[in-house]
Design an enzyme around this catalytic site. Structure first.
Site, PDB file in Angstrom:
ATOM      1  N   PRO A  80       0.787  -1.234   0.000  1.00  0.00           N
ATOM      2  CA  PRO A  80       0.000   0.000   0.000  1.00  0.00           C
ATOM      3  C   PRO A  80       0.823   1.290   0.000  1.00  0.00           C
ATOM      4  CG  PRO A  80      -0.097  -1.091   2.141  1.00  0.00           C
ATOM      5  CD  PRO A  80       0.541  -2.050   1.183  1.00  0.00           C
ATOM      6  N   ARG A 123       5.084  11.018  -2.648  1.00  0.00           N
ATOM      7  CA  ARG A 123       4.885  10.678  -1.242  1.00  0.00           C
ATOM      8  C   ARG A 123       6.185  10.844  -0.446  1.00  0.00           C
ATOM      9  NH1 ARG A 123       4.733   4.529   0.993  1.00  0.00           N
ATOM     10  NH2 ARG A 123       4.242   5.086   3.137  1.00  0.00           N
ATOM     11  N   TYR A 138      11.435   8.724   0.936  1.00  0.00           N
ATOM     12  CA  TYR A 138      11.411   7.647  -0.072  1.00  0.00           C
ATOM     13  C   TYR A 138      12.060   8.023  -1.399  1.00  0.00           C
ATOM     14  CZ  TYR A 138       8.112   5.659   3.228  1.00  0.00           C
ATOM     15  OH  TYR A 138       7.545   5.148   4.369  1.00  0.00           O
ATOM     16  N   ASN A 156       8.022  -5.770  -1.049  1.00  0.00           N
ATOM     17  CA  ASN A 156       7.957  -4.566  -0.226  1.00  0.00           C
ATOM     18  C   ASN A 156       6.507  -4.486   0.256  1.00  0.00           C
ATOM     19  OD1 ASN A 156       7.927  -2.141   1.063  1.00  0.00           O
ATOM     20  ND2 ASN A 156       8.984  -1.008  -0.564  1.00  0.00           N
ATOM     21  N   ALA A 172       3.378  -0.757   4.753  1.00  0.00           N
ATOM     22  CA  ALA A 172       2.926  -0.741   6.155  1.00  0.00           C
ATOM     23  C   ALA A 172       2.442  -2.115   6.636  1.00  0.00           C
ATOM     24  CB  ALA A 172       1.834   0.304   6.328  1.00  0.00           C
ATOM     25  N   HIS A 216       4.454  -4.300   9.137  1.00  0.00           N
ATOM     26  CA  HIS A 216       4.453  -4.122  10.596  1.00  0.00           C
ATOM     27  C   HIS A 216       3.194  -4.665  11.256  1.00  0.00           C
ATOM     28  CE1 HIS A 216       7.687  -1.565   9.291  1.00  0.00           C
ATOM     29  NE2 HIS A 216       6.854  -0.780   8.632  1.00  0.00           N
ATOM     30  N   ASP A 237       1.466 -15.358   7.216  1.00  0.00           N
ATOM     31  CA  ASP A 237       1.004 -16.741   7.054  1.00  0.00           C
ATOM     32  C   ASP A 237       0.995 -17.152   5.583  1.00  0.00           C
ATOM     33  OD1 ASP A 237       0.720 -16.978   9.768  1.00  0.00           O
ATOM     34  OD2 ASP A 237      -1.474 -16.846   9.786  1.00  0.00           O
ATOM     35  N   GLU A 276      12.412  -9.775   1.773  1.00  0.00           N
ATOM     36  CA  GLU A 276      11.738  -8.550   2.218  1.00  0.00           C
ATOM     37  C   GLU A 276      12.600  -7.347   1.841  1.00  0.00           C
ATOM     38  OE1 GLU A 276      11.137  -8.495   6.475  1.00  0.00           O
ATOM     39  OE2 GLU A 276      10.603  -6.363   6.459  1.00  0.00           O
ATOM     40  N   SER A 297      13.429   2.628   2.599  1.00  0.00           N
ATOM     41  CA  SER A 297      14.020   3.317   3.743  1.00  0.00           C
ATOM     42  C   SER A 297      14.598   2.292   4.730  1.00  0.00           C
ATOM     43  CB  SER A 297      12.953   4.166   4.441  1.00  0.00           C
ATOM     44  OG  SER A 297      11.913   3.331   4.949  1.00  0.00           O
ATOM     45  N   ARG A 313       8.066   0.980  13.256  1.00  0.00           N
ATOM     46  CA  ARG A 313       8.578   0.405  12.002  1.00  0.00           C
ATOM     47  C   ARG A 313       9.733  -0.567  12.250  1.00  0.00           C
ATOM     48  NH1 ARG A 313       6.038   3.569   7.997  1.00  0.00           N
ATOM     49  NH2 ARG A 313       5.705   5.684   8.746  1.00  0.00           N
TER      50      ARG A 313
HETATM   51  C1  DQA Z   1       8.500   1.031   3.390  1.00  0.00           C
HETATM   52  C2  DQA Z   1       8.673   1.247   4.890  1.00  0.00           C
HETATM   53  C3  DQA Z   1       7.349   1.050   5.628  1.00  0.00           C
HETATM   54  O1  DQA Z   1       7.522   1.270   7.010  1.00  0.00           O
HETATM   55  C4  DQA Z   1       6.313   2.038   5.109  1.00  0.00           C
HETATM   56  O2  DQA Z   1       5.063   1.790   5.715  1.00  0.00           O
HETATM   57  C5  DQA Z   1       6.198   2.044   3.632  1.00  0.00           C
HETATM   58  C6  DQA Z   1       7.410   1.929   2.817  1.00  0.00           C
HETATM   59  C7  DQA Z   1       9.793   1.333   2.609  1.00  0.00           C
HETATM   60  O3  DQA Z   1       9.910   0.881   1.470  1.00  0.00           O
HETATM   61  O4  DQA Z   1      10.683   2.022   3.125  1.00  0.00           O
HETATM   62  O5  DQA Z   1       5.123   2.249   3.072  1.00  0.00           O
HETATM   63  O6  DQA Z   1       8.162  -0.329   3.159  1.00  0.00           O
END
Ligand code: DQA
Length: 145
Positions: free
Chosen positions: A9, A17, A22, A73, A76, A79, A86, A97, A101, A110
């Site tokens: 998302p 954004r 980012y 990726n 959010a 977290h 699952d 993963e 950032s 985070r």
């Molecule tokens: C993110 C880091 C997450 O904490 C955040 O909710 C994002 C982007 C990143 O690529 O740095 O939406 O996954």
């Protein structure tokens, strides 16, 4: 070899954004960079984004039919989503993963990734290079298996 790249998302808003966090690259620009690198490695990629947890889960469920690795990726959902965790542990496809950032250098909420324990590894903090490094890792783990 085929690799599935999944984006969660709000990543559709990259470029606009929080550019201080980012960067200025759009998701399409990141996709082009990943595609370019994948073609050099001889890897075919399928690059997708959804704001919906259900879409991401459905794509993970289908992945064993067509893919040797997933680069995820989860944004959010990283977290919060036990459902995503699952799904990853329900399929036998190595999942890497990624985050643009460095989630460990940001807000406390985070720092915890609920998907990390079921992923093969985590790469974060390198901007779009996180995806490229994950692509390299997915090739190497598939060659070594
Ligand atoms: C993110 C880091 C997450 O904490 C955040 O909710 C994002 C982007 C990143 O690529 O740095 O939406 O996954």
């Amino acid at each position: 070899m085929r690799v599935l790249v999944l984006n969660g998302p709000n990543l559709n808003l990259l470029g606009k954004r929080e550019p201080g966090v980012y960067g200025k690259q759009t998701l399409s620009e990141i996709e082009a960079e990943v595609r370019d690198h994948a073609s050099k490695l001889g890897v075919e990629i399928d690059f997708r984004q959804s704001n919906s947890e259900g879409d991401l889960i459905g794509w993970i469920h289908e992945s064993p039919l067509s893919f040797s690795a997933i680069i995820l990726n989860a944004a959010a959902y990283t977290h919060t989503s036990i459902a995503l965790r699952d799904a990853i542990s329900s399929v036998n496809v190595p999942t890497i993963e990624v985050h643009l950032s460095n989630i460990h250098a940001r807000e406390d909420f985070r720092h915890r990734s609920v998907i990390a324990p079921v992923c093969r590894g985590q790469i974060c903090g390198f901007g779009s290079l996180s995806y490229i490094l994950a692509l390299e890792a997915s090739v190497i783990i598939n060659v070594r298996k």
